[in-house]
Design a protein around this motif. Structure first.
Motif, short mmCIF file in Angstrom:
data_model
loop_
_atom_site.label_atom_id
_atom_site.label_comp_id
_atom_site.label_asym_id
_atom_site.label_seq_id
_atom_site.Cartn_x
_atom_site.Cartn_y
_atom_site.Cartn_z
N THR A 10 6.84 7.82 -3.35
CA THR A 10 5.53 7.23 -3.07
C THR A 10 4.48 8.31 -2.91
O THR A 10 4.77 9.43 -2.50
N ASP A 11 3.25 7.95 -3.27
CA ASP A 11 2.09 8.78 -2.95
C ASP A 11 1.11 7.97 -2.11
O ASP A 11 -0.04 8.34 -1.95
N PHE A 12 1.60 6.82 -1.59
CA PHE A 12 0.88 5.90 -0.72
C PHE A 12 -0.20 5.10 -1.45
O PHE A 12 -1.01 4.43 -0.81
N SER A 13 -0.23 5.17 -2.77
CA SER A 13 -1.12 4.30 -3.54
C SER A 13 -0.57 2.88 -3.49
O SER A 13 0.59 2.66 -3.12
N THR A 14 -1.38 1.91 -3.88
CA THR A 14 -0.93 0.52 -3.88
C THR A 14 0.28 0.33 -4.79
O THR A 14 1.26 -0.33 -4.43
N ALA A 15 0.22 0.93 -5.99
CA ALA A 15 1.33 0.80 -6.94
C ALA A 15 2.61 1.41 -6.38
O ALA A 15 3.70 0.85 -6.52
N ALA A 16 2.49 2.57 -5.74
CA ALA A 16 3.67 3.23 -5.18
C ALA A 16 4.24 2.45 -4.00
O ALA A 16 5.45 2.43 -3.79
N GLU A 17 3.38 1.82 -3.24
CA GLU A 17 3.86 1.02 -2.12
C GLU A 17 4.63 -0.21 -2.61
O GLU A 17 5.58 -0.67 -1.96
N LEU A 20 8.05 1.04 -3.09
CA LEU A 20 8.78 1.14 -1.82
C LEU A 20 9.30 -0.22 -1.39
O LEU A 20 10.45 -0.35 -0.93
N ASP A 21 8.46 -1.24 -1.52
CA ASP A 21 8.88 -2.58 -1.11
C ASP A 21 10.06 -3.08 -1.95
O ASP A 21 10.99 -3.69 -1.43
N ARG A 22 10.01 -2.81 -3.27
CA ARG A 22 11.12 -3.24 -4.12
C ARG A 22 12.39 -2.48 -3.77
O ARG A 22 13.48 -3.05 -3.72
N ALA A 23 12.25 -1.18 -3.52
CA ALA A 23 13.42 -0.38 -3.15
C ALA A 23 14.04 -0.89 -1.86
O ALA A 23 15.27 -0.95 -1.72
N ALA A 24 13.20 -1.30 -0.91
CA ALA A 24 13.70 -1.81 0.36
C ALA A 24 14.43 -3.14 0.17
O ALA A 24 15.47 -3.39 0.79
N LEU A 25 13.88 -4.02 -0.69
CA LEU A 25 14.55 -5.29 -0.96
C LEU A 25 15.93 -5.07 -1.56
O LEU A 25 16.91 -5.72 -1.18
N LEU A 92 20.24 4.97 -7.56
CA LEU A 92 19.03 4.42 -8.19
C LEU A 92 17.81 5.17 -7.68
O LEU A 92 17.71 5.49 -6.49
N LEU A 93 16.90 5.44 -8.61
CA LEU A 93 15.62 6.06 -8.27
C LEU A 93 14.52 5.05 -8.56
O LEU A 93 14.49 4.46 -9.65
N VAL A 94 13.64 4.81 -7.60
CA VAL A 94 12.60 3.79 -7.74
C VAL A 94 11.24 4.46 -7.61
O VAL A 94 11.00 5.22 -6.66
N LEU A 95 10.34 4.17 -8.54
CA LEU A 95 8.99 4.72 -8.49
C LEU A 95 8.05 3.84 -9.26
O LEU A 95 8.47 2.91 -9.96
N ASP A 96 6.76 4.12 -9.13
CA ASP A 96 5.76 3.37 -9.88
C ASP A 96 5.51 4.05 -11.22
O ASP A 96 5.98 5.16 -11.46
N LYS A 97 4.78 3.38 -12.07
CA LYS A 97 4.42 3.95 -13.37
C LYS A 97 3.22 4.87 -13.19
O LYS A 97 2.10 4.43 -12.99
N ARG A 128 5.07 -4.46 -10.51
CA ARG A 128 4.57 -5.68 -9.86
C ARG A 128 4.85 -5.61 -8.37
O ARG A 128 5.77 -4.93 -7.93
N ALA A 129 4.08 -6.35 -7.61
CA ALA A 129 4.33 -6.46 -6.18
C ALA A 129 5.70 -7.10 -5.96
O ALA A 129 6.07 -8.05 -6.66
N ALA A 130 6.45 -6.58 -5.02
CA ALA A 130 7.81 -7.06 -4.76
C ALA A 130 7.78 -8.08 -3.64
O ALA A 130 7.83 -7.74 -2.46
N ARG A 131 7.73 -9.34 -4.01
CA ARG A 131 7.66 -10.41 -3.01
C ARG A 131 9.00 -11.09 -2.78
O ARG A 131 9.25 -11.65 -1.73
#
Length: 300
Positions: A10-17, A20-25, A92-97, A128-131
């Protein structure tokens, strides 16, 4: 298949957050350890102490999902090197585009392309947002020796999701037939034969799902892989697309581009990139599940 360690950047941008949410799920689903890493090509000056913020996010996610979360220390070796070091031993490695890149990266490729080329584990690119959990997963298969391992891995990310196996038939041989002035009937016969052959191989791959509860679909397309996968993703509404990635040198990626990178430019859903030489392909653990309800097939 059960993930044991997930690393999220993460770099704390909206996309990176969102990543993080998807990785946590996923970590909560697999009861896995979650490691967070900060990395930014262009640090935001408003984050005076990014490590402290990262540790705060780790505590938040740990409380929210009731799972072990660790904030990894950034050693200043550069984003790509830090990510690759953290990914060693991970499942698994999770990141934004990450679209932005520096002058040097114009030659070596951006952060994402370098990570895809060198990552020791599969990479999930979140767009996408991880809901909620994935409901429909589209698996683009190439019938290589590693295809079975990729199918088992990707379908195991969320065992409740509907799975669709997809293969795009290469039309270069058709172009040869046309250049040889083959009749339209001969071309149609060749297409039908290729579709039957691809379907039969998809059926064999689907044997991996004999223990799954959900539906398993099989679809055959004709033409460019990245384009056909993008079309099928839009048609099916899949929230996740998974595909194999063959590592090449940075010069070839620069000149030709990879299927994964082209696909990321064409779809708005999450994309799982599975290295064809992934050393951890063999599952570490499996769970018994009911038999598959039914299969469905279509050709496009």
């Amino acid at each position: 298949m059960r993930l044991q360690t997930i690393v999220a950047l993460t770099d704390f941008s909206t996309a990176a957050e969102h990543a993080l949410d998807r990785a946590a799920l996923l970590a909560a689903e697999h009861k896995a350890r979650l490691h967070l890493l900060f990395g930014a090509e262009q640090p935001d000056p408003k984050f005076v102490d990014p490590q402290a913020r990262l540790e705060q996010r780790a505590r938040q996610l740990a409380r929210r999902h009731d799972l072990p979360v660790k904030a990894l220390a950034y050693r200043g070796a550069g984003v790509v090197d830090e990510v690759l070091r953290a990914a060693v031993g991970a499942d698994l490695l999770v990141l934004d585009k990450r679209a932005h890149q520096g002058v040097e990266q114009l030659w070596r490729g951006g952060t994402l392309s370098q990570i895809l080329r060198r990552s020791p584990c599969p990479v999930l690119v979140v767009q996408r947002a991880a809901r909620e959990a994935y409901a429909h997963v589209l698996l683009a298969v190439d019938f290589s020796p590693a295809a079975d391992a990729m199918v088992r891995y990707a379908s195991g990310l969320d065992t409740a999701a509907a799975v669709e196996l997809f293969h795009a038939v290469d039309l270069r041989d058709e172009a040869k037939l046309r250049s040889a002035e083959a009749s339209a009937q001969a071309v149609r016969a060749w297409r039908a034969q290729m579709q039957r052959h691809a379907h039969d191989r998809l059926v064999r791959l689907s044997d991996a799902f004999e223990a799954r509860r959900n539906r398993v679909g099989m679809t055959v397309g004709m033409g460019d892989v990245a384009r056909q996968v993008a079309v099928q993703q839009e048609r099916s509404g899949a929230e996740l697309v998974a595909l194999m990635h063959r590592r090449r040198g940075w010069m070839l990626d620069l000149l030709l581009g990879s299927v994964a990178q082209r696909l990321l430019g064409d779809v708005g859903c999450d994309v799982l990139v599975y290295p064809h030489d992934y050393a951890g392909a063999a599952p570490r653990g499996t769970t018994a599940q009911p038999r598959v309800a039914r299969r469905w097939t279509q050709a496009i």
